[in-house]
Structures are given as C-alpha cells and as structure tokens.
Design an enzyme around this catalytic site. Structure first.
Site, PDB file in Angstrom:
ATOM      1  CG  HIS A 184      15.732 -62.837  74.501  1.00 45.78           C
ATOM      2  ND1 HIS A 184      14.613 -63.636  73.558  1.00 45.78           N
ATOM      3  CD2 HIS A 184      15.258 -63.179  75.742  1.00 45.78           C
ATOM      4  CE1 HIS A 184      13.556 -64.125  74.364  1.00 45.78           C
ATOM      5  NE2 HIS A 184      13.896 -64.010  75.674  1.00 45.78           N
TER       6      HIS A 184
ATOM      7  CD  GLN B 138       7.676 -61.741  81.854  1.00 48.04           C
ATOM      8  OE1 GLN B 138       6.600 -62.289  82.416  1.00 48.04           O
ATOM      9  NE2 GLN B 138       7.745 -60.856  80.853  1.00 48.04           N
ATOM     10  N   GLY B 139      10.385 -66.525  81.790  1.00 49.09           N
ATOM     11  CA  GLY B 139      10.970 -67.743  82.328  1.00 49.09           C
ATOM     12  C   GLY B 139      11.060 -68.805  81.269  1.00 49.09           C
ATOM     13  CG  ASP B 140       7.371 -70.220  79.952  1.00 50.41           C
ATOM     14  OD1 ASP B 140       7.822 -71.342  80.477  1.00 50.41           O
ATOM     15  OD2 ASP B 140       6.258 -69.607  80.195  1.00 50.41           O
ATOM     16  CB  SER B 141      12.897 -66.701  76.866  1.00 48.22           C
ATOM     17  OG  SER B 141      12.254 -65.454  76.640  1.00 48.22           O
TER      18      SER B 141
ATOM     19  CG  ASP C  25      14.937 -64.185  70.275  1.00 43.94           C
ATOM     20  OD1 ASP C  25      16.040 -64.410  70.751  1.00 43.94           O
ATOM     21  OD2 ASP C  25      13.874 -63.946  70.867  1.00 43.94           O
TER      22      ASP C  25
END
Length: 264
Positions: A81, A216-219, A127
C-alpha cells in the site's frame, strides 16, 4: 467498529488516540524542531548501526512516507500500500541515516517496483512489495523468515518495531525509533479485527492494554524477532489502542516471492 486503516505508520504510545486516523497520502511531515529527547511511550531512539537494514522511503522532494527493510544489496521489502500507485521515479530510498535531517548514509533511486499481484487492500492481505534499487548498497541486509519457520512466529516472542512515523506528539519522528512488543496469537488478533485478519498472510504484535504500536508513517517498516524479519508494518485500528494490536504482513508467507525477486 471503525474501519482498519493502512498505517503510513510510526512507533506509538498510549496517548496517541489523539492522532488523526485519516490517511491523506504520503505527505508525512518531518518536525523541524523535534528534540533529541522525544520518545514514544514504551519506545526509544534506535541506532542505525544496530539496525543497518532499516530504510525509509521518500518522495522526490525528500518527504518520508514509509519504511522498508533491505533484504539484498539492491532490494527493499516494504508494504504494497506504500507504493501501489507509484512509478519508480517517484520513490527514493534512504539508507544508513538515523536522523532524517542529517546527511549520513545514501539516497538511491528505484528502477523497479514489484507489488504482489494479489494485493487489493491491506485487509485482504498480500500487503508486500519489493523495490529494486539503481545501485547496490553496502549496508548489512536482514535475514527474513522462511515459509516453514513457525517457531519465530510463536505467541509471546518479543518483537522489535522500527520506524520514523507519528509519535505521541502528533508529528512524525525526526529520528529512528524502536519499541518492543510481543507477538500475539491469531485468536487475539482475530478478536479485534474479525474477518479483516488473515492468519495465513498476517501477524500481530502488541499488548492487550495497548500502549505500544506503530502508526502513520511506519508502514512497510520492519518487525524483527531475534534478528529475523518476520513482519512489515501494515495496518491497525487507530494506534496503540487496547484490544487492537498492530497488524503486520507475515513475511514468511512470502519468502518464495522475496527469493524470486532477489534472484531476478
């Protein structure tokens, strides 16, 4: 129940409930005044020398939006993603850099983006993506879990979460952070996410009471057990909420895909 969202994510503490749950794209801003002592709840600053395989992805303008793991000198594993709609020219990889405002390490371009062909959404699984770099990097790579390596996924195994994402301050971290959380059972994860959790392609980590998580930001960033890459940050309901551990792509399920990409 709130819809689980992809975590263009960061290491998070319990007070992160105030962080917005909306995903607005890859524009995760870097806080210019983020002090050295800023830490996530239950986490701390990490040394890039201890985790040299940990990298982050940026836009052409240098904005960090996801993480990744160096699995070969020219290959980075990350979340599908993060890059599903990107062209190689729109992504750069930063390696060997602990401080996003620093100049250490290397910034390299991407020549190819492989997204798992079955990927649709984070909650449907698959993913995972692999980036091919325009040049080999000299940093140590990380061993990834094998398909038959069930022991590394045992409930309670202590896992290390790594990333530069949103902290309890509501801003992304200037520095690489790490936090420790145990792997959960499939039953525990399914209790929170229901049919959104697929034990064949996902693994969860966290405490029943919450308090430690990615956000958020660690994906795409690494989840590591005993030096082995077992997961890639994928999604969750909020960040660090009780009853909702973080969900990670189960890397061992895709060992053959990673090996094929490395050999390509």
């Amino acid at each position: 129940m709130a819809i689980p969202l992809p975590r263009l994510r960061t290491l998070l503490g319990a007070s992160l409930a105030a962080v917005s749950l909306s995903v607005t794209g890859f524009g995760v801003a870097t806080a210019a005044d983020d002090p050295v002592e800023t830490r996530v709840i239950g986490g701390e600053r990490a040394s890039i020398e201890d985790h040299p395989y940990t990298v982050y992805l940026t836009t052409p303008s240098g904005i960090q939006f996801c993480g990744g793991a160096l699995v070969a000198p020219d290959k980075v594993a990350t979340a599908a993603h993060c890059v599903e709609d990107d062209s190689p020219s729109s992504v750069a990889v930063v390696a060997g850099r602990e401080d996003k405002q620093g100049t250490a390490g290397e910034v390299v371009g991407v020549t190819d983006i492989w997204v798992h062909p079955d990927y649709v959404t984070v909650t449907s699984g698959d993913d995972i993506a692999v980036l091919t770099l325009e040049t080999d990097l000299s940093y140590a790579t990380v061993e990834f879990a094998a398909a038959a390596d069930d022991a590394v996924y045992a409930e309670g195994n202590p896992a290390t979460i790594l990333g530069w994402g949103v902290t309890e301050t509501g801003s992304s971290s200037r520095y690489l952070l790490q936090a420790e959380a145990p792997l959960t059972s499939d039953a525990t994860c399914a209790a929170g996410y229901g049919i959104s959790y697929d034990s064949a392609s996902m693994i969860c980590a966290g405490y029943p009471e919450g308090g430690i998580d990615a956000c958020q930001g660690d994906s795409g960033g690494p989840l590591v057990v005993d030096g082995v890459l077992v997961g890639l940050t994928s999604f969750g309901r909020g960040c660090a909420e009780a009853g909702y551990p973080g969900v990670y792509t189960r890397v061992g399920a895709y060992a053959a895909d990673l090996e094929a990409r490395i050999a390509s």
